[in-house]
Design a protein around this motif. Structure first.
Motif, PDB file in Angstrom:
ATOM      1  N   VAL A  44      17.278  -6.401  -1.041  1.00 30.18           N
ATOM      2  CA  VAL A  44      16.144  -5.569  -1.447  1.00 30.18           C
ATOM      3  C   VAL A  44      15.444  -6.220  -2.637  1.00 30.18           C
ATOM      4  O   VAL A  44      16.102  -6.674  -3.574  1.00 30.18           O
ATOM      5  N   ASP A  45      14.101  -6.243  -2.604  1.00 34.41           N
ATOM      6  CA  ASP A  45      13.327  -6.771  -3.727  1.00 34.41           C
ATOM      7  C   ASP A  45      12.132  -5.846  -3.951  1.00 34.41           C
ATOM      8  O   ASP A  45      11.193  -5.816  -3.157  1.00 34.41           O
ATOM      9  N   LEU A  46      12.184  -5.075  -5.039  1.00 32.02           N
ATOM     10  CA  LEU A  46      11.225  -3.998  -5.281  1.00 32.02           C
ATOM     11  C   LEU A  46      10.265  -4.316  -6.419  1.00 32.02           C
ATOM     12  O   LEU A  46      10.677  -4.828  -7.458  1.00 32.02           O
ATOM     13  N   HIS A  47       8.995  -3.975  -6.233  1.00 29.37           N
ATOM     14  CA  HIS A  47       8.066  -3.876  -7.352  1.00 29.37           C
ATOM     15  C   HIS A  47       8.277  -2.475  -7.933  1.00 29.37           C
ATOM     16  O   HIS A  47       8.130  -1.477  -7.218  1.00 29.37           O
ATOM     17  N   ALA A  48       8.618  -2.394  -9.206  1.00 27.90           N
ATOM     18  CA  ALA A  48       8.948  -1.079  -9.762  1.00 27.90           C
ATOM     19  C   ALA A  48       8.639  -1.013 -11.249  1.00 27.90           C
ATOM     20  O   ALA A  48       8.634  -2.040 -11.951  1.00 27.90           O
ATOM     21  N   ASP A  49       8.382   0.206 -11.713  1.00 27.68           N
ATOM     22  CA  ASP A  49       8.233   0.522 -13.142  1.00 27.68           C
ATOM     23  C   ASP A  49       7.214  -0.393 -13.820  1.00 27.68           C
ATOM     24  O   ASP A  49       7.426  -0.877 -14.928  1.00 27.68           O
ATOM     25  N   PHE A  50       6.085  -0.574 -13.139  1.00 24.07           N
ATOM     26  CA  PHE A  50       5.042  -1.479 -13.623  1.00 24.07           C
ATOM     27  C   PHE A  50       3.967  -0.672 -14.352  1.00 24.07           C
ATOM     28  O   PHE A  50       2.918  -0.343 -13.804  1.00 24.07           O
ATOM     29  N   ALA A  51       4.269  -0.315 -15.606  1.00 24.95           N
ATOM     30  CA  ALA A  51       3.341   0.443 -16.439  1.00 24.95           C
ATOM     31  C   ALA A  51       3.650   0.140 -17.891  1.00 24.95           C
ATOM     32  O   ALA A  51       4.665  -0.481 -18.222  1.00 24.95           O
ATOM     33  N   ASP A  52       2.757   0.598 -18.798  1.00 22.99           N
ATOM     34  CA  ASP A  52       2.966   0.348 -20.217  1.00 22.99           C
ATOM     35  C   ASP A  52       4.111   1.176 -20.779  1.00 22.99           C
ATOM     36  O   ASP A  52       4.725   0.790 -21.774  1.00 22.99           O
ATOM     37  N   ASP A  53       4.372   2.321 -20.172  1.00 26.34           N
ATOM     38  CA  ASP A  53       5.461   3.177 -20.627  1.00 26.34           C
ATOM     39  C   ASP A  53       5.952   3.998 -19.444  1.00 26.34           C
ATOM     40  O   ASP A  53       5.466   3.824 -18.315  1.00 26.34           O
ATOM     41  N   ALA A  54       6.917   4.862 -19.713  1.00 29.18           N
ATOM     42  CA  ALA A  54       7.537   5.643 -18.633  1.00 29.18           C
ATOM     43  C   ALA A  54       7.084   7.091 -18.650  1.00 29.18           C
ATOM     44  O   ALA A  54       7.787   7.972 -18.131  1.00 29.18           O
ATOM     45  N   ASP A  55       5.908   7.377 -19.230  1.00 27.78           N
ATOM     46  CA  ASP A  55       5.433   8.758 -19.286  1.00 27.78           C
ATOM     47  C   ASP A  55       5.212   9.336 -17.893  1.00 27.78           C
ATOM     48  O   ASP A  55       5.464  10.513 -17.644  1.00 27.78           O
ATOM     49  N   ASP A  56       4.707   8.525 -16.989  1.00 30.35           N
ATOM     50  CA  ASP A  56       4.552   8.935 -15.586  1.00 30.35           C
ATOM     51  C   ASP A  56       5.872   8.621 -14.875  1.00 30.35           C
ATOM     52  O   ASP A  56       6.286   7.459 -14.816  1.00 30.35           O
ATOM     53  N   PRO A  57       6.558   9.639 -14.347  1.00 25.91           N
ATOM     54  CA  PRO A  57       7.881   9.394 -13.744  1.00 25.91           C
ATOM     55  C   PRO A  57       7.864   8.453 -12.546  1.00 25.91           C
ATOM     56  O   PRO A  57       8.918   7.958 -12.144  1.00 25.91           O
ATOM     57  N   ARG A  58       6.700   8.181 -11.973  1.00 28.74           N
ATOM     58  CA  ARG A  58       6.642   7.187 -10.892  1.00 28.74           C
ATOM     59  C   ARG A  58       7.004   5.794 -11.400  1.00 28.74           C
ATOM     60  O   ARG A  58       7.343   4.910 -10.609  1.00 28.74           O
ATOM     61  N   GLU A 110       2.878   5.575  -4.356  1.00 30.83           N
ATOM     62  CA  GLU A 110       2.915   6.779  -3.533  1.00 30.83           C
ATOM     63  C   GLU A 110       2.299   7.918  -4.330  1.00 30.83           C
ATOM     64  O   GLU A 110       2.003   7.768  -5.526  1.00 30.83           O
ATOM     65  N   ALA A 111       2.114   9.065  -3.699  1.00 32.04           N
ATOM     66  CA  ALA A 111       1.327  10.137  -4.300  1.00 32.04           C
ATOM     67  C   ALA A 111       2.015  10.826  -5.472  1.00 32.04           C
ATOM     68  O   ALA A 111       1.358  11.291  -6.405  1.00 32.04           O
ATOM     69  N   ASP A 112       3.337  10.941  -5.456  1.00 25.47           N
ATOM     70  CA  ASP A 112       4.048  11.679  -6.497  1.00 25.47           C
ATOM     71  C   ASP A 112       5.467  11.130  -6.618  1.00 25.47           C
ATOM     72  O   ASP A 112       5.914  10.340  -5.775  1.00 25.47           O
ATOM     73  N   PRO A 113       6.193  11.537  -7.670  1.00 25.72           N
ATOM     74  CA  PRO A 113       7.544  10.986  -7.886  1.00 25.72           C
ATOM     75  C   PRO A 113       8.499  11.198  -6.719  1.00 25.72           C
ATOM     76  O   PRO A 113       9.308  10.315  -6.413  1.00 25.72           O
ATOM     77  N   ASP A 114       8.422  12.353  -6.063  1.00 24.76           N
ATOM     78  CA  ASP A 114       9.321  12.591  -4.926  1.00 24.76           C
ATOM     79  C   ASP A 114       9.036  11.604  -3.798  1.00 24.76           C
ATOM     80  O   ASP A 114       9.966  11.074  -3.163  1.00 24.76           O
ATOM     81  N   ALA A 115       7.750  11.347  -3.547  1.00 24.18           N
ATOM     82  CA  ALA A 115       7.395  10.368  -2.508  1.00 24.18           C
ATOM     83  C   ALA A 115       7.843   8.967  -2.903  1.00 24.18           C
ATOM     84  O   ALA A 115       8.267   8.182  -2.049  1.00 24.18           O
ATOM     85  N   GLU A 147       0.808  -1.223   0.000  1.00 23.56           N
ATOM     86  CA  GLU A 147       0.000   0.000   0.000  1.00 23.56           C
ATOM     87  C   GLU A 147       0.837   1.266   0.000  1.00 23.56           C
ATOM     88  O   GLU A 147       0.284   2.369   0.088  1.00 23.56           O
ATOM     89  N   GLY A 148       2.164   1.126  -0.132  1.00 25.21           N
ATOM     90  CA  GLY A 148       3.039   2.285  -0.013  1.00 25.21           C
ATOM     91  C   GLY A 148       3.522   2.436   1.416  1.00 25.21           C
ATOM     92  O   GLY A 148       3.103   1.708   2.320  1.00 25.21           O
ATOM     93  N   ILE A 149       4.404   3.397   1.618  1.00 29.98           N
ATOM     94  CA  ILE A 149       4.908   3.684   2.969  1.00 29.98           C
ATOM     95  C   ILE A 149       4.339   5.005   3.460  1.00 29.98           C
ATOM     96  O   ILE A 149       3.662   5.063   4.492  1.00 29.98           O
ATOM     97  N   GLU A 150       4.545   6.078   2.708  1.00 32.54           N
ATOM     98  CA  GLU A 150       3.968   7.366   3.109  1.00 32.54           C
ATOM     99  C   GLU A 150       2.455   7.362   2.943  1.00 32.54           C
ATOM    100  O   GLU A 150       1.742   7.976   3.746  1.00 32.54           O
ATOM    101  N   ARG A 151       1.947   6.679   1.918  1.00 31.18           N
ATOM    102  CA  ARG A 151       0.498   6.640   1.697  1.00 31.18           C
ATOM    103  C   ARG A 151      -0.222   5.875   2.783  1.00 31.18           C
ATOM    104  O   ARG A 151      -1.446   6.032   2.960  1.00 31.18           O
ATOM    105  N   ALA A 152       0.466   5.011   3.490  1.00 30.29           N
ATOM    106  CA  ALA A 152      -0.157   4.175   4.517  1.00 30.29           C
ATOM    107  C   ALA A 152       0.588   4.379   5.828  1.00 30.29           C
ATOM    108  O   ALA A 152       1.477   3.598   6.177  1.00 30.29           O
ATOM    109  N   PRO A 153       0.281   5.455   6.553  1.00 27.97           N
ATOM    110  CA  PRO A 153       0.994   5.742   7.805  1.00 27.97           C
ATOM    111  C   PRO A 153       0.946   4.549   8.760  1.00 27.97           C
ATOM    112  O   PRO A 153      -0.078   3.883   8.904  1.00 27.97           O
TER     113      PRO A 153
END
Length: 430
Positions: free
Chosen positions: A218-232, A194-199, A164-170
């Motif tokens: 470390v094992d991350l779920h990352a860059d799970f989108a059709d393209d990289a238009d959204d910097p998240r 998370e809410a934005d790229p900085d977060a 659920e995220g870290i900052e998004r889920a206090p």
């Protein structure tokens, strides 16, 4: 005297030669380790054993490795499917269902898929239970319990995963710390939730700080989108930089990474080179990635998977895994890595015999590097005797034949057997 010898095993498709019984070998096991691999018929160290298995020319491979599997969320599709078919829909549906999780319900579903994975030849699972204010530590507690109870059948690595995220889920950060104190083997992350790229970048920073503090990979779920238009969904380079800064080269994996395929070729090549340089592995999850991808496309619908061949060529350690089994993220699956490998071959233009053998390596030797066991894994003397005897006589046909897992061995002991018989009923000639 050895504990066990696998007689007449096939471990390569190389040409046969005089006195080599068609290139077959005997694999001797002592004390849970491979003691010797000798050509069949040679009077070597594999001569005497307390127990023997006659492989009769069948292929033997190292145990399969599920390097990214969500046991705690398996089989939820019966309770509520993801009708939207999107990643956001999957997260929302699962978030609601998690509110009803109990220790018994998570254990019951997890055990069913874990045992299915073992029967399908899996000898190690890296499991990613959700750790967040919705599920609490329920999934993690079940995985830690199963890690002990099923240790003789399968090795379980437990990832503390903040879906659920870290900052998004206090409250999640405190739960992650507690999960690591209780014995989680790996710290996970969900960089895009998370809410934005900085977060999202702060999420990564937090995960790496925890990895350094507790001395875990470390094992991350990352860059799970059709393209990289959204910097998240374009954080692979940031992850590579963090890996280098924290000295975690070879101990970081990224799951999904589908947006890599949506980058321009030159940009993609630069990112892949950086991942290779910093030892960051990539684990495509094709059953999920294909199912959730391209949901907003009306024409030329994308079905993105990380660019496997380019990852190989760039020197990036690359595995694959089932990810989810019959839930909102993936309404398919049987925890069968060979099925997932065939899917990967069919959808990523990986059809040559050499490609298919490389895909098999992604579920075995490459996956062993991802999960950090390469030093004690493989088909070689001294390696742990985690082995699978397959119902096919050619290594090159392993994916195509969908063979039975005739015998599955964990530390030299048979933990699963599958035997089937087919009888073709045809009229007999007069």
């Amino acid at each position: 005297m050895h504990d066990l010898v696998l007689r007449r095993a096939r471990i390569t498709d190389g040409p046969s030669g005089p006195g080599q019984d068609g290139g077959l070998v005997d694999i001797a096991v002592s004390g849970g380790l491979i003691a010797a691999i000798e050509p069949t018929g040679d009077p070597g160290t594999a001569a005497a054993a307390r127990e023997e298995i006659d492989c009769a020319g069948l292929v033997v491979i190292p145990g399969l490795i599920e390097s990214h599997l969500h046991l705690d969320k398996a089989l939820l599709d019966r309770e509520r499917p993801n009708l939207a078919g999107t990643l956001a829909g999957a997260i929302a549906v699962t978030g609601e269902l998690k509110r009803g999780f109990t220790h018994d319900s998570v254990r019951r579903r997890s055990v069913r898929v874990l045992e299915q994975a073992v029967a399908n030849g899996t000898t190690l699972i890296r499991a990613h239970p959700d750790v967040d204010p919705i599920a609490g530590l329920t999934g993690l507690e079940v995985m830690l319990e199963l890690r002990e109870q099923y240790a003789e059948l399968v090795e379980l690595q437990v990832v503390a995963f903040p879906q659920e995220g870290i900052e998004r889920a206090p409250g999640t950060l405190d739960l992650l710390r507690e999960a690591l104190r209780r014995g989680a083997d790996v710290i996970g992350g969900c960089t895009y939730n998370e809410a934005d790229p900085d977060a999202c970048r702060r999420h990564i920073d937090t995960v790496f700080a925890l990895a350094t503090e507790f001395g875990v990979p470390v094992d991350l779920h990352a860059d799970f989108a059709d393209d990289a238009d959204d910097p998240r969904f374009a954080l692979a380079e940031y992850i590579a930089d963090a890996t280098e800064q924290h000295g975690l080269q070879g101990r970081v994996a990224i799951g999904h990474a589908t947006s890599l395929s949506g980058r321009h070729r030159a940009d993609r090549a630069r990112v892949l080179a950086r991942l290779a340089e910093t030892g960051v592995a990539v684990v495509p999850l094709p059953a999920t990635d294909l199912h959730l991808g391209g949901r907003n496309d009306d024409t030329a619908v994308r079905r993105g998977i990380a660019p496997v061949r380019e990852l190989w060529e760039a020197g990036v350690t690359t595995a694959y895994s089932s990810n989810n089994v019959r839930n909102a993220f993936t309404p398919f699956g049987n925890a069968d890595l060979l099925d997932i490998g065939l899917l990967l071959a069919q959808t990523c233009h990986l059809g040559s015999p050499a490609d298919q053998q490389r895909i098999l390596a992604m579920a075995t030797t490459e996956a062993a590097r991802v999960v950090g066991i390469a030093d004690r894994y493989g088909l070689r003397p001294g390696a742990q005797a985690d082995l699978v005897v397959l119902g096919t006589e050619r290594l090159a046909d392993v994916l195509l034949d969908r063979p039975d897992r005739r015998w599955v061995l964990k530390r030299g002991r048979v933990v699963a057997r599958t035997t089937r018989s087919t009888e073709l009923l045809v009229p007999q000639p007069a």
